[in-house]
Design an enzyme around this catalytic site. Structure first.
Site, mmCIF file in Angstrom:
data_model
loop_
_atom_site.group_PDB
_atom_site.id
_atom_site.type_symbol
_atom_site.label_atom_id
_atom_site.label_comp_id
_atom_site.label_asym_id
_atom_site.label_seq_id
_atom_site.Cartn_x
_atom_site.Cartn_y
_atom_site.Cartn_z
ATOM 1 C CE1 TYR A 186 -4.373 1.968 0.768
ATOM 2 C CE2 TYR A 186 -3.117 2.655 1.927
ATOM 3 C CZ TYR A 186 -4.019 3.352 1.021
ATOM 4 O OH TYR A 186 -5.403 3.423 1.348
ATOM 5 C CB SER B 23 1.272 -5.775 3.477
ATOM 6 O OG SER B 23 0.308 -4.787 3.440
ATOM 7 C CD GLN B 24 -2.213 -1.620 -2.263
ATOM 8 O OE1 GLN B 24 -3.024 -1.387 -1.852
ATOM 9 N NE2 GLN B 24 -1.102 -1.822 -2.913
ATOM 10 C CG ASP C 90 0.528 -7.909 10.828
ATOM 11 O OD1 ASP C 90 -0.065 -6.210 10.921
ATOM 12 O OD2 ASP C 90 0.444 -8.062 9.414
ATOM 13 C CG HIS D 284 2.165 -5.057 8.185
ATOM 14 N ND1 HIS D 284 1.241 -6.382 8.067
ATOM 15 C CD2 HIS D 284 2.160 -4.248 6.696
ATOM 16 C CE1 HIS D 284 1.053 -5.741 6.289
ATOM 17 N NE2 HIS D 284 1.137 -4.981 6.177
#
Length: 321
Positions: free
Chosen positions: A92, A186-187, A272, A302
């Protein structure tokens, strides 16, 4: 960061709180058919990245709406025949960055195709792809752009771009189109889950601490962005809660995973606070494939497994594509 989510035993059994729309498949079939009505028109322009042992191409292809999307294709210079390819999606706020940031897979003998994320690339890694589509009123960030309808939601464009990126990678002469994997952190992990389900013919899926899963739980649980962009939007638009979550169901990794039988290696960080572990387990547990595994990092936030997960992916992917 202390443990804050479910216990390990509960996580391993957790199935999520997402309801799959009845027209989920029809919505995505129509979306991809509309995108494919425009020629892919993938262009691969040689790019001097100052790297002697790899060959780099600056790629442009037609994504959602025919909009130009940028990417890198990076190939080992010493190669025989067509190469298996890893299509990589970005976290992201980031963009495709520079070619030298993506050398792991070429160093292991794979092609890597790195998709830029439209409209992003100004938070931590540079991007080069605009998002020319406007939006209704939205909270700063990308999570609420067009969120009042599945047709206008931002990630409809991104996920369509992601499928077209796979098609662009397949179109290059050096790539074996039958041996493609997708990955991202992640994203990028959330995008990879969607792209794998929508493509339906990949050899492997490797989502790393994936975002965009189990929205009903994540939005109310984590205090750290990006999920709270949605809760702050709803704090103002108090009358739009049902409408927002109805839209998000079309973009939830749990719903994509439930239709996907691609062999998969997930990762999760148990501490996370951006992508709560329960939301990742919801997608993993829903994944329809018989061949799946998840790496748990019990004391990480994360950042997840970092280089440990890189090595796990290298080992797991070997022989699969």
């Amino acid at each position: 960061m202390p443990l804050y989510d479910l216990s390990i035993a509960e996580l391993r059994a957790y199935r999520g709180e997402v309801v799959r729309p009845d027209d989920f498949d029809a919505f995505w079939s129509a979306t991809l058919a509309e995108a494919r009505a425009v020629p892919l028109a993938a262009r691969f322009e040689p790019f001097d990245a100052g790297l002697k042992i790899v060959e780099v191409f600056d790629v442009t292809f037609a994504g959602f709406g025919g909009h130009p999307v940028k990417a890198w294709l990076i190939l080992p210079r010493q190669r025989e025949g067509k190469l298996p390819c890893v299509v990589k999606y970005i976290g992201y706020g980031g963009g495709r960055g520079f070619p030298h940031e993506h050398l792991l897979w070429p160093a292991a003998g794979y092609a890597v195709f790195v998709m830029d994320t439209r409209g992003q690339g100004s938070s931590w890694s540079k991007g080069d792809t605009a998002d020319p589509v406007g939006s209704d009123p939205a909270h700063p960030g990308f999570m609420t752009r067009g969120i009042l309808s599945p047709e206008t939601y931002y990630y409809r464009r991104v996920f369509t771009d992601a499928v077209r990126a796979i098609e662009a990678a397949r179109s290059h002469d050096a790539v074996d189109g039958a041996r493609i994997a997708v990955t991202g952190g992640s994203q990028g992990g959330g995008i990879s889950i969607a792209a794998s389900a929508l493509d339906g013919s990949l050899k492997a899926l490797m989502p790393d601490v994936p975002f965009l899963c189990d929205f009903p739980r994540a939005v109310g649980l984590t205090p750290r962005d990006p999920f709270p962009e949605i809760s702050r939007f709803l704090a103002v638009h108090r009358d739009k809660v049902e409408r927002v979550f109805a839209t998000l169901a079309y973009f939830d990794g749990v719903n994509f995973a439930s239709t996907d039988s691609t062999p998969a290696l997930y990762s999760v960080a148990i501490m996370d606070t951006i992508c709560p572990p329960s939301t990742i387990f919801a997608a993993y547990n829903a994944h329809a494939g018989a061949e799946k595994a998840i790496r748990e990092y019990g004391f990480n936030d994360h950042e997840g497994g970092g280089a440990f997960q890189d090595r796990a992916q290298l080992d797991w992917l070997s022989g699969r594509i």
